[in-house]
Design an enzyme around this catalytic site. Structure first.
Site, short mmCIF file in Angstrom:
data_model
loop_
_atom_site.label_atom_id
_atom_site.label_comp_id
_atom_site.label_asym_id
_atom_site.label_seq_id
_atom_site.Cartn_x
_atom_site.Cartn_y
_atom_site.Cartn_z
N GLU A 98 0.82 -1.20 0.00
CA GLU A 98 0.00 0.00 0.00
C GLU A 98 0.86 1.26 0.00
OE1 GLU A 98 -1.89 -1.28 3.71
OE2 GLU A 98 -1.25 0.62 4.56
N CYS A 339 0.13 2.89 8.87
CA CYS A 339 0.93 1.85 8.24
C CYS A 339 0.30 0.47 8.26
CB CYS A 339 2.24 1.71 8.98
SG CYS A 339 2.96 3.25 9.35
#
Ligand code: SAH
Length: 360
Positions: A98, A339
């Site tokens: 990502e 994250c």
């Protein structure tokens, strides 16, 4: 293994001199390498087919000889609060990473991942929940930026390596990535606009200092005593805060670049007045910038952030001690901004549905 068969090289991970050597070995002139490099790193071509000023034969031969990294976006989320976009990309082997795109007054910033998963296992972070799968190649790190530039239609001016993974645990690929990203013949992002965040791998921090790059190094400190840090971050059992501070001073001496200390505020864990005072004591001699990040709750971990008053009280102590600092402006909180959260949720959603389903 048969000596005649060699593993196909990822062409996007090659520096210009390396690409020149590869093409020379195929009997091509040096300027062809420069043309291809420009197609990949300036014009952001998605494959050899787009390289129309190269002969069909050469493109075909390259297709057989090299792999070409071009990430596929499988999920994009846009924050309704601030326009932040989060991208989930699929790699050629099916793994997912990502990246986040953020708009600031001074330009667009992309936060990239450096590994699939992470082996550091910090207690508040979603990236380490399933461990490390593999390192990303330089091409896979670059292409997060390239794919986002193409999808948003906007130039990227800042890059932060703060997504999933520990960048200094993938040192050689990280360095090649930075060299290509900041190369005058490539996208040419200024080194000063690149930030690498580490959980504190001391030998690699020192090695990075000796590279004498002009990038910013951010250290994820998160606690001002070894005992507390060890509770939050397993890596703290390996390197003491004292060793970390020495490595930070060394980085500043070698590069002239000020360090950033990152400090995720966790309610009842590291947010007391005493914690703030101890943090000031560490930060003062470093002349660093302190970035306070109210922790983003991750379901599996059960940590909470201090309330607004608690955050301000902590910040006031830093201000009184004349520590240069800021509270991280929260971007994309409504879209799994922290994250590893998007990948983690995507994978667990898939797990629950027991099906491979992608929405875009
Ligand atoms: N491995 C690197 C970079 C990745 S994380 C590092 O440790 O620095 C980028 C920053 O976000 C780190 O400071 C990390 O500790 C922090 N972080 C991770 N999960 C978080 C969460 N849930 N809330 C707040 N900060 C988090």
């Amino acid at each position: 293994m048969d000596k005649g068969i060699r593993k196909r090289v990822d062409i996007k991970s090659l520096t210009l001199p390396e690409l020149e050597a590869e093409l020379a070995s195929m009997g091509e002139k040096t300027f062809r390498a420069k043309q291809m490099y420009e197609w990949m790193h300036v014009k952001l071509a998605r494959g050899f087919g787009e390289m129309t000023n190269l002969s069909k034969d050469l493109r075909k031969e390259c297709g057989q000889r090299f792999t070409y990294t071009a990430l596929q976006a499988v999920r994009v989320q846009e924050s309704k609060i601030d326009g932040t976009k989060k991208f989930l990309f699929e790699l050629s082997d099916g793994n997912l990473v990502e990246s986040v795109w953020m708009q600031y007054k001074h330009g667009n910033s992309v936060c990239i991942s450096s590994q699939v998963g992470c082996r550091m296992n910090c207690s508040f972070c979603a990236s380490g929940i399933a461990g490390l799968v593999r390192n990303l190649t330089p091409g896979e790190m670059l292409d997060q930026i390239y794919a986002i530039t193409l999808l948003t239609g906007e130039r990227v001016s800042n890059v932060v390596v703060m997504g999933t993974g520990e960048p200094l645990d993938n040192y050689d690929n990280l360095l090649t990535f930075i060299r290509i990203l900041t190369d005058g013949d490539g996208l040419h992002i200024s080194q000063r606009n690149v930030t690498v965040s580490t959980c504190g791998l001391v030998p690699q921090m020192r090695r990075l200092a000796r590279e004498k790059l002009q990038i910013t190094l951010a250290l994820s400190l998160h606690a001002a005593t070894d005992e507390k840090r060890q509770d939050l971050m397993p890596i703290a059992k390996r390197y003491s805060i004292r060793e970390l501070m020495e490595a930070c001073s060394y980085y500043f001496e070698e590069t002239g670049r000020r360090i950033t200390l990152e400090y995720s505020l966790v309610r009842g864990v590291n947010d007391s007045e005493q914690d703030a005072q101890l943090l000031c004591r560490l930060a003062r001699p470093l002349h660093c910038h302190v970035n306070l990040i109210p922790v983003n709750p991750v379901k599996e971990h059960g940590f909470a952030r201090p309330d607004g008053a608690g955050i301000r009280a902590f910040q006031n102590i830093l201000e009184k001690n004349k520590i240069n600092g800021s509270i991280r402006r929260e971007m994309g909180r409504d879209i799994d901004g922290a994250c590893g959260q998007l990948r983690h949720r995507h994978i667990s959603d898939q797990h629950h549905r027991n099906a491979h389903e992608c929405s875009f």
